[in-house]
Design a protein around this motif. Structure first.
Motif, PDB file in Angstrom:
ATOM      1  N   THR A   1      49.312  -9.263  95.419  1.00 10.09           N
ATOM      2  CA  THR A   1      47.981  -8.856  94.983  1.00 10.09           C
ATOM      3  C   THR A   1      46.989  -9.984  95.163  1.00 10.09           C
TER       4      THR A   1
ATOM      5  N   VAL B   1      47.420 -10.453  83.757  1.00  5.61           N
ATOM      6  CA  VAL B   1      48.235 -11.469  84.428  1.00  5.61           C
ATOM      7  C   VAL B   1      47.536 -12.816  84.279  1.00  5.61           C
TER       8      VAL B   1
ATOM      9  N   LYS C   1      46.801  -3.865  83.146  1.00  5.28           N
ATOM     10  CA  LYS C   1      47.761  -4.966  83.153  1.00  5.28           C
ATOM     11  C   LYS C   1      47.013  -6.295  83.130  1.00  5.28           C
TER      12      LYS C   1
ATOM     13  N   GLU D   1      52.738 -14.232  91.560  1.00  4.55           N
ATOM     14  CA  GLU D   1      53.955 -13.475  91.807  1.00  4.55           C
ATOM     15  C   GLU D   1      53.609 -12.042  92.182  1.00  4.55           C
ATOM     16  N   ARG D   2      54.555 -11.386  92.858  1.00  4.36           N
ATOM     17  CA  ARG D   2      54.377  -9.954  93.109  1.00  4.36           C
ATOM     18  C   ARG D   2      54.318  -9.216  91.779  1.00  4.36           C
ATOM     19  N   THR D   3      53.514  -8.177  91.738  1.00  2.77           N
ATOM     20  CA  THR D   3      53.365  -7.448  90.487  1.00  2.77           C
ATOM     21  C   THR D   3      53.354  -5.952  90.762  1.00  2.77           C
ATOM     22  N   THR D   4      53.729  -5.178  89.754  1.00  2.09           N
ATOM     23  CA  THR D   4      53.691  -3.722  89.841  1.00  2.09           C
ATOM     24  C   THR D   4      52.501  -3.219  89.043  1.00  2.09           C
TER      25      THR D   4
END
Length: 460
Positions: free
Chosen positions: A222, A284, A282, A272-275
Motif C-alpha cells: 500500500t 497503521v 484500519k 508491511e503488506r496489509t489487508t
C-alpha cells in the motif's frame, strides 16, 4: 539420469525460479481525491487462441474505462464490467417474459401446491400469469417460494470484469490487471506528547485507511500519495486520458520509498503488506520520533494595518521544525495533530489539536493548541501617510501584555506587505517570514508589558 533429463530438470528449475522472482502481488496506491490505483498481478493459465478471462474480485466502484490487462503474448480484444449483482429483485426482473415455478405452502396443514407461472411484470410488485388467470405475487405471511431454472448470464454474485483476449500460445504466465477505482481513502493523524520544561516532544503518526469500494484487498502493498492529482471533468476522452496518465505516473514510481518526492507529490509506503477489508476502517502506524526539539510559543497575527480598541488574546502554539536534525526523516502528510502534556501526577492530558497541511522537510510547524487569555496584544495605527498614488507609510504601535507569573515571548506576525515593502524604523529587530509578512519576537516580563513600534512603507 540421462543428459536430456538433466537439461529438462534444469529448465524446469529455472522456470520455477523465474516465476518465484515474479510472484503475483497486489499493490494499491491511494490518492487524496477519492481515487486509487489497483495493480493486481495474477498467475494465469491461458490457453492458445481467443478466450474470455474473468476477474470476480475486482472493485465494485471500478472505473471501467481505465482498465488495462497486460501479459506476455496476448492481445486484448474486448472487456466488460458486469456490476448487475444477483439479488431477489434483480432475479425477478430478469425473469420477466419467462416461466418460473411457484410453490405455496398451506400454513394449516403444511401441504405444498406447485404451479407454473409466467412473469409479466416486476415493477413495484410482481405480476404473474398462472394458467388463464392473472395474479399479483403477494407479500404476506403465506409461505411462497419462487423457483428459477437458472441464474441469468448477466447477473453476478460479485462484480466481475471479463476480458476477451487472443493468446499466441498456451501456458502459465504472470498477468497484471490495472485500474482506477473510487471508494478508497486515507488520512493522517498525529499524537504529540509535549514536555515544555525539556523543550521536546514525542511524535507518533497513524494512517487511517477506509475501504468502501466493494472489494477486499488482501496482503496489499500500500502506497499513499499526498497532493491533489488533476482529474478531468466532463466526458472529453482526451482530457480523461491526460488525467489518467498523471495518476498512473504517480503509481508506477511507488518504489521510491516512504515520504519520497514524486514530481509535485509525496508518496508514502506502508512498512508491511496489509489487508484492507471491505467496509473497514484500519489504522497503521507510520511514524515514531522521540525527543523532537520543540517549544511553546505565544503567537499573534495581523493580516493588515489596523487599530483595535480592545486587546485580544494570543494563541498558544507548539513550534518545531520538520527536519532530520529534529529526528524526523520525511515530509509529513496533511492531517490532525493532537497534543498532550503530562499533569503533576505524570498522566498525559489532552491540551489541544490543530490541522496541519502537507509539510515538506525543513518546514517549521506551529500547532495551535488554544488561546492564552493572560497574554494579549493591542495594535494601534499611529499614523498613515500617503507617499504616492500607489505607496503608503504606516506607523504602528503594538502593546503586548503578560499577566502570567513568568516572562513570555510573543511572536508577532504582521501581514499586508507587498513584495517591495520595507521597514523604515523599528524598536525591535524584525525578520521576513515570507514575501508579505514580517515577524518580531517580543519579550514580555512577568505581570508586565512591552511596546513594539515600527514604520513600514508598502505599495506596488
Amino acid at each position: 539420469m540421462g543428459k536430456t533429463a538433466l537439461l529438462t530438470a534444469s529448465a524446469m528449475a529455472l522456470a520455477h525460479a523465474a516465476l518465484a522472482a515474479d510472484a503475483p502481488k497486489l499493490s494499491v496506491t491511494i490518492y487524496n481525491a477519492d481515487q486509487a490505483l489497483v495493480q493486481d498481478q495474477r498467475l494465469l493459465d491461458i490457453a492458445k487462441g481467443r478466450q474470455r478471462l474473468e476477474f470476480k474480485d475486482v472493485s465494485a466502484a471500478i472505473r471501467p474505462e481505465t482498465v488495462t490487462l497486460s501479459a506476455d503474448a496476448i492481445g486484448v480484444v474486448e472487456q466488460n464490467f458486469d456490476y448487475d449483482l444477483l439479488t431477489p429483485g434483480k432475479l425477478m426482473e430478469k425473469a420477466v417474459g419467462h416461466e418460473v415455478t411457484i410453490v405455496r405452502t398451506n400454513p394449516g396443514n403444511g401441504q405444498q401446491v406447485t404451479e407454473k407461472a409466467t412473469v409479466l411484470s416486476a415493477n413495484e410488485g410482481v405480476v404473474l400469469k398462472i394458467g388463464d388467470r392473472i395474479e399479483v405475487l403477494r407479500d404476506d405471511d403465506v409461505p411462497t417460494r419462487v423457483i428459477f431454472d437458472k441464474v441469468p448470464d448477466n447477473l453476478r454474485a460479485h462484480p466481475t470484469l471479463s476480458v476477451t483476449v487472443d493468446s499466441e500460445r498456451a501456458g502459465q504466465r504472470l498477468a497484471t490487471l490495472s485500474y482506477l477505482t473510487t471508494g478508497l481513502s486515507w488520512k493522517a493523524d498525529y499524537v504529540a506528547l509535549f514536555d515544555e520544561k525539556a523543550a521536546k516532544l514525542d511524535l507518533q503518526g497513524w494512517i487511517t485507511l477506509e475501504n468502501h469500494s466493494g472489494a477486499p484487498y488482501v496482503g496489499a502493498e500500500t502506497q499513499l500519495v499526498a497532493g491533489h492529482v488533476q482529474l478531468a471533468q466532463g466526458d472529453d476522452a482526451s482530457d480523461q486520458s491526460d488525467g489518467l496518465a498523471a495518476v498512473r505516473a504517480a503509481g508506477t514510481e511507488a518504489d521510491e520509498g516512504p515520504g519520497k518526492e514524486l514530481g509535485d507529490y509525496h508518496i508514502y509506503s506502508l512498512p508491511e503488506r496489509t489487508t484492507i477489508a471491505q467496509n473497514q476502517t484500519k489504522q497503521v502506524g507510520f511514524l515514531q520520533a522521540d525527543g523532537v526539539a520543540a517549544h511553546k510559543v505565544y503567537q499573534w497575527s495581523a493580516g493588515w494595518f489596523q487599530t483595535q480598541q480592545q486587546p485580544s488574546a494570543a494563541v498558544v502554539v507548539v513550534d518545531f521544525v520538520n527536519s532530520r536534525g529534529s529526528g524526523l526523516a520525511a515530509g509529513l502528510p496533511a492531517g490532525t495533530m493532537r497534543v498532550y502534556e503530562r499533569d503533576t501526577a505524570g498522566e498525559p492530558k489532552f491540551v489541544g489539536e490543530s490541522q496541519i497541511g502537507h509539510t515538506p522537510q525543513g518546514s517549521e510547524l506551529a500547532v495551535k493548541i488554544g488561546d492564552a487569555f493572560d497574554v494579549t496584544v493591542q495594535p494601534t495605527v499611529t499614523a498613515e501617510t500617503k507617499i504616492s498614488k500607489t505607496r503608503t507609510r504606516y506607523s504602528m504601535t503594538y502593546v503586548a501584555r503578560n499577566a502570567r507569573r513568568e516572562p513570555v515571548t510573543v511572536e508577532l506576525r504582521q501581514g499586508g506587505l507587498w513584495r517591495d515593502g520595507k521597514v523604515l524604523k523599528e524598536s525591535l529587530q524584525s525578520r521576513r517570514i515570507d514575501a508579505h509578512t514580517l515577524g518580531w519576537s517580543i519579550p514580555v516580563p512577568a505581570n508586565g508589558q512591552t511596546t513594539l513600534t515600527f514604520d513600514v512603507e508598502t505599495g506596488w
